[in-house]
Design an enzyme around this catalytic site. Sequence first.
Site, PDB file in Angstrom:
ATOM      1  CB  SER A 139      11.019  42.883 -25.930  1.00 19.53           C
ATOM      2  OG  SER A 139       9.638  42.821 -26.229  1.00 19.53           O
ATOM      3  CE1 TYR A 152      10.112  47.591 -23.201  1.00 21.03           C
ATOM      4  CE2 TYR A 152       8.730  46.414 -24.757  1.00 21.03           C
ATOM      5  CZ  TYR A 152       9.578  46.401 -23.668  1.00 21.03           C
ATOM      6  OH  TYR A 152       9.908  45.216 -23.061  1.00 21.03           O
TER       7      TYR A 152
END
Length: 254
Positions: A139, A152
């Site tokens: 990501s 995250y």
Amino acid sequence: MTSTVFITGATSGFGEACARRFAQAGWSLVLTGRRQERLEALCAELSQHTEVHGLVLDVRDRKAMEAAIEGLPPRFAKLRGLINNAGLALGADPAPTCDLDDWETMVDTNIKGLMYSTRLLLPRLIAHGRGATILNVGSVAGNYPYPGSHVYGGTKAFVGQFSRSLRCDLQGTGVRVSNIEPGLCESEFSLVRFAGDQARYDATYAGAEPIQPQDIAETIFWILNQPAHININSLELMPVSQAWAGFSIDRSKA
Ligand code: NDP
Ligand code: 8X3
């Protein structure tokens, strides 16, 4: 010989779109996810076009992963692709107030789950050799911090470094390793992140023309189908509407 791809998290979003894209091209599929009904429905649909094997699995459960992979039928002895896609973000509250259980779940899923599938399936990818690919779904959050990205982002930074490190260890096997690093994409990801809050989901994507799961599937399909002597190390993509926000400065000392 038919190519086979193993996809974690195929019950929605990128994983489901990848399953459809690879099925369309005639690849055999091993599809995983926790939601049994969805997995079964997808397997039933795609098995009209290609060979599909479904595994109801929680990637955090190492023993279940070991048993399921060991129990794969002999025709899956060789894999041409592993798409390590299962993952999630939980919450976006600031670090001092967010839930420690959520942090643990993200680490267990995005790091440990990805570790398990990679290590357990590596022999089957090496058995295929030249042209096999491990495709990790990282990501932009692993490259750039933003408020609330904390664990995250940390898990996705792990995915990036793990991908590069794996390449060193796999040199000479013909197995490639790629990490895609998408920005804003529309999927259930934001419903999961915001605990089913539809208004926050809608606000996340409103007016932004986000990337769609089909776009990601097309990118992944392209990466796995590059000539066997090429390794796409990483590929970062954002919707045109998204860019960086610059540094922020606390001026409360003024
Ligand atoms: P979705 O929520 O639509 O899909 C997530 C998939 O992961 C589902 O199939 C889910 O299946 C599976 N999954 C989650 N936890 C587990 C678990 N413990 N065991 C097995 N499967 C699990 O989101 P996306 O498709 O958007 O996300 C896919 C990946 O892409 C994730 O790794 C995410 O971090 C990453 N990503 C997403 C972006 C976005 O903006 N959407 C951008 C960049 C990266 P089930 O619940 O049935 O188990
Ligand atoms: C998902 C993209 O920007 O929400 O990985 O972290 S972002």
